[in-house]
Scaffold this motif. Structure first.
Motif, PDB file in Angstrom:
ATOM      1  N   THR A 189       0.974  -1.185  -0.089  1.00 12.52           N
ATOM      2  CA  THR A 189      -0.045   0.092   0.029  1.00 12.52           C
ATOM      3  C   THR A 189       0.722   1.293   0.007  1.00 12.52           C
ATOM      4  O   THR A 189       2.056   1.223   0.665  1.00 12.52           O
ATOM      5  CB  THR A 189      -0.792   0.003   1.189  1.00 12.52           C
ATOM      6  OG1 THR A 189      -1.675  -1.052   1.156  1.00 12.52           O
ATOM      7  CG2 THR A 189      -1.936   1.251   1.406  1.00 12.52           C
ATOM      8  N   GLY A 190       0.384   2.448  -0.629  1.00 10.99           N
ATOM      9  CA  GLY A 190       0.967   3.650  -0.654  1.00 10.99           C
ATOM     10  C   GLY A 190       1.664   4.045  -1.904  1.00 10.99           C
ATOM     11  O   GLY A 190       1.322   3.446  -3.088  1.00 10.99           O
ATOM     12  N   THR A 191       2.112   5.088  -2.135  1.00 11.82           N
ATOM     13  CA  THR A 191       2.237   5.757  -3.713  1.00 11.82           C
ATOM     14  C   THR A 191       3.175   4.829  -4.165  1.00 11.82           C
ATOM     15  O   THR A 191       3.133   4.970  -5.216  1.00 11.82           O
ATOM     16  CB  THR A 191       2.809   7.224  -3.302  1.00 11.82           C
ATOM     17  OG1 THR A 191       3.802   7.125  -2.445  1.00 11.82           O
ATOM     18  CG2 THR A 191       1.860   7.993  -2.958  1.00 11.82           C
ATOM     19  N   ASP A 230       6.366  -4.214  -1.245  1.00  7.89           N
ATOM     20  CA  ASP A 230       5.624  -2.919  -0.414  1.00  7.89           C
ATOM     21  C   ASP A 230       6.637  -1.799  -0.319  1.00  7.89           C
ATOM     22  O   ASP A 230       7.810  -1.967  -0.301  1.00  7.89           O
ATOM     23  CB  ASP A 230       5.142  -3.629   0.742  1.00  7.89           C
ATOM     24  CG  ASP A 230       4.060  -2.677   1.475  1.00  7.89           C
ATOM     25  OD1 ASP A 230       3.983  -1.534   0.920  1.00  7.89           O
ATOM     26  OD2 ASP A 230       3.532  -3.118   2.634  1.00  7.89           O
ATOM     27  N   GLY A 231       5.960  -0.586  -0.196  1.00  6.60           N
ATOM     28  CA  GLY A 231       6.868   0.445   0.279  1.00  6.60           C
ATOM     29  C   GLY A 231       7.090   0.338   1.969  1.00  6.60           C
ATOM     30  O   GLY A 231       6.922  -0.571   2.593  1.00  6.60           O
ATOM     31  N   ALA A 232       7.602   1.608   2.312  1.00  5.23           N
ATOM     32  CA  ALA A 232       8.031   1.649   3.698  1.00  5.23           C
ATOM     33  C   ALA A 232       8.260   3.245   4.181  1.00  5.23           C
ATOM     34  O   ALA A 232       8.742   4.324   3.092  1.00  5.23           O
ATOM     35  CB  ALA A 232       9.400   1.008   4.181  1.00  5.23           C
ATOM     36  N   ASP A 233       8.055   3.698   5.427  1.00  5.58           N
ATOM     37  CA  ASP A 233       8.037   5.003   5.541  1.00  5.58           C
ATOM     38  C   ASP A 233       9.365   5.230   6.054  1.00  5.58           C
ATOM     39  O   ASP A 233      10.408   6.389   5.777  1.00  5.58           O
ATOM     40  CB  ASP A 233       7.144   5.420   6.661  1.00  5.58           C
ATOM     41  CG  ASP A 233       5.784   5.334   6.376  1.00  5.58           C
ATOM     42  OD1 ASP A 233       5.448   5.968   5.360  1.00  5.58           O
ATOM     43  OD2 ASP A 233       5.171   4.598   6.970  1.00  5.58           O
ATOM     44  N   LYS A 291       6.541   1.283   8.843  1.00 13.35           N
ATOM     45  CA  LYS A 291       5.409   1.205   8.038  1.00 13.35           C
ATOM     46  C   LYS A 291       3.971   1.687   8.821  1.00 13.35           C
ATOM     47  O   LYS A 291       3.934   1.635   9.786  1.00 13.35           O
ATOM     48  CB  LYS A 291       5.274  -0.129   7.548  1.00 13.35           C
ATOM     49  CG  LYS A 291       6.293  -0.280   6.525  1.00 13.35           C
ATOM     50  CD  LYS A 291       6.248  -1.939   5.689  1.00 13.35           C
ATOM     51  CE  LYS A 291       5.008  -1.944   5.217  1.00 13.35           C
ATOM     52  NZ  LYS A 291       4.574  -0.887   4.194  1.00 13.35           N
ATOM     53  N   GLY A 328       2.448   4.518   7.438  1.00 13.47           N
ATOM     54  CA  GLY A 328       2.063   6.189   7.063  1.00 13.47           C
ATOM     55  C   GLY A 328       0.450   6.382   6.478  1.00 13.47           C
ATOM     56  O   GLY A 328       0.079   7.280   6.473  1.00 13.47           O
ATOM     57  N   GLY A 329       0.176   5.133   5.780  1.00 12.72           N
ATOM     58  CA  GLY A 329      -0.959   5.104   4.913  1.00 12.72           C
ATOM     59  C   GLY A 329      -2.263   4.379   5.789  1.00 12.72           C
ATOM     60  O   GLY A 329      -3.156   4.059   5.236  1.00 12.72           O
ATOM     61  N   GLY A 330      -1.835   3.980   6.994  1.00 10.47           N
ATOM     62  CA  GLY A 330      -2.693   3.199   7.879  1.00 10.47           C
ATOM     63  C   GLY A 330      -2.885   1.760   7.566  1.00 10.47           C
ATOM     64  O   GLY A 330      -3.827   1.127   8.111  1.00 10.47           O
ATOM     65  N   ALA A 331      -2.099   1.321   6.641  1.00 10.59           N
ATOM     66  CA  ALA A 331      -2.341  -0.159   6.349  1.00 10.59           C
ATOM     67  C   ALA A 331      -1.358  -1.251   6.896  1.00 10.59           C
ATOM     68  O   ALA A 331      -1.357  -2.397   6.570  1.00 10.59           O
ATOM     69  CB  ALA A 331      -2.257  -0.436   4.613  1.00 10.59           C
ATOM     70  N   GLU A 381      -0.435  -5.180   6.013  1.00 15.36           N
ATOM     71  CA  GLU A 381       0.717  -5.232   5.394  1.00 15.36           C
ATOM     72  C   GLU A 381       1.615  -6.245   6.290  1.00 15.36           C
ATOM     73  O   GLU A 381       2.131  -7.150   5.596  1.00 15.36           O
ATOM     74  CB  GLU A 381       1.370  -3.957   5.429  1.00 15.36           C
ATOM     75  CG  GLU A 381       0.782  -2.995   4.528  1.00 15.36           C
ATOM     76  CD  GLU A 381       1.493  -1.726   4.461  1.00 15.36           C
ATOM     77  OE1 GLU A 381       1.435  -0.918   3.385  1.00 15.36           O
ATOM     78  OE2 GLU A 381       1.934  -1.159   5.478  1.00 15.36           O
TER      79      GLU A 381
HETATM   80  O1  LIG Z   1       0.423   2.255   5.449  1.00 16.10           O
HETATM   81  C1  LIG Z   1       0.910   2.605   4.653  1.00 16.10           C
HETATM   82  C2  LIG Z   1       2.469   1.603   4.218  1.00 16.10           C
HETATM   83  O2  LIG Z   1       3.141   1.333   5.268  1.00 16.10           O
HETATM   84  C3  LIG Z   1       3.029   2.422   3.208  1.00 16.10           C
HETATM   85  O3  LIG Z   1       3.766   1.448   2.518  1.00 16.10           O
HETATM   86  C4  LIG Z   1       4.085   3.584   3.470  1.00 16.10           C
HETATM   87  O4  LIG Z   1       3.364   4.585   4.437  1.00 16.10           O
HETATM   88  C5  LIG Z   1       4.975   4.146   2.601  1.00 16.10           C
HETATM   89  O5  LIG Z   1       3.924   4.764   1.877  1.00 16.10           O
HETATM   90  P1  LIG Z   1       4.572   5.548   0.451  1.00 16.10           P
HETATM   91  O6  LIG Z   1       5.122   4.797  -0.461  1.00 16.10           O
HETATM   92  O7  LIG Z   1       3.421   6.392  -0.064  1.00 16.10           O
HETATM   93  O8  LIG Z   1       5.695   6.842   0.999  1.00 16.10           O
END
Ligand SMILES: O=C[C@H](O)[C@H](O)[C@H](O)COP(=O)(O)O
Length: 243
Positions: A28-30, A83-86, A96, A98-101, A105
């Protein structure tokens, strides 16, 4: 290269690790969304995968773009999660959520043989904690849980504001129906100790520290792609272990 292009490059490099027929956890996330877009292009050419999304948001995008989906009931064991990460530290411990998932995840990552994190270089840190730690909590007993989180942190020498995540004037509600507390404790030198302390609080559903789950991180910077591999065998030590 701008931030979005870096995310696309990390996602593109991760796609090279996806083989035909794989059961895939989809983050999840951008950054994860850039991966979904590239994956959808490959699926359109006849590439076969089945994806398990980590959020409703990701599921909606996958459906829109024609990425075949399953869930952990039907497909409980996955080959790979992307997956992404903060934040990502050199040991590949992550923040992780930041998007609430973070809850879905973490469940999906734990059900996967491997997890590859995709991020731009701004997410790499020496010590986690610049990004506030998301903590998913039950709605019941919110104030008591908030106090217990502060006390658990204080026991480890950590302090800082713990704030309820809002969407406008309403608390943000996760896909699981829970609230999120964002804890600005600053640097977290002992992530495992904090993980254990948070797991000991009944109102805490899960937290955004991912320890021992990522096998590799694909980091995109202006000078190219860097792949960081986990030193230890993923799954041999998770954030649910007692120190
Ligand atoms: O809950 C959201 C996730 O952990 C995202 O993978 C994380 O916040 C990174 O998101 P982004 O790729 O938008 O920076």
């Amino acid at each position: 290269m701008d931030a979005r292009q870096l995310k696309v490059e990390a996602a593109r490099a991760a796609l090279a690790h996806v083989s035909d027929g794989m059961r895939l956890g989809i983050g999840t996330g951008t950054t994860a969304e850039e991966f979904v877009r590239l994956l959808a292009q490959k699926v359109a050419t006849g590439f076969t995968i089945v994806g398990v999304p980590t959020s409703e948001r990701t599921a909606i995008l996958c459906r829109e773009l024609g990425v075949p989906l399953s869930d952990l009931e039907e497909t409980p064991e996955l080959d790979l999660t992307i997956d992404g990460a903060d934040e990502v530290d050199p040991e590949l411990t992550l923040i992780k959520g930041g998007g609430g998932a973070l809850l879905r995840e973490k469940i999906v990552a734990a059900a996967s043989a491997r997890m590859i994190v995709i991020a731009d270089r701004s997410k790499m840190v020496e010590t986690l904690g610049r990004f506030p730690l998301p903590i998913e909590v039950n709605q019941f007993g919110l104030r008591a849980t908030e106090i217990a989180v502060g006390a658990a942190a204080a026991g480890l020498g950590l302090s800082g504001p713990v704030t309820l995540r809002m969407t406008g004037s309403q608390p943000f509600v996760t896909d699981g129906g829970h609230f999120i507390l964002d804890a600005s404790f600053g640097r977290i030198p002992d992530t495992r100790a904090l993980s254990n302390a948070l797991h000991a609080i009944p109102g805490v559903v899960e937290h955004g520290l991912f320890i021992g789950l990522a096998s590799a991180a694909i980091i995109a910077g202006g000078d190219g792609i860097q792949t960081v591999h986990a030193a230890r065998k993923p799954g041999s030590s998770t954030d649910h272990d007692v120190a």
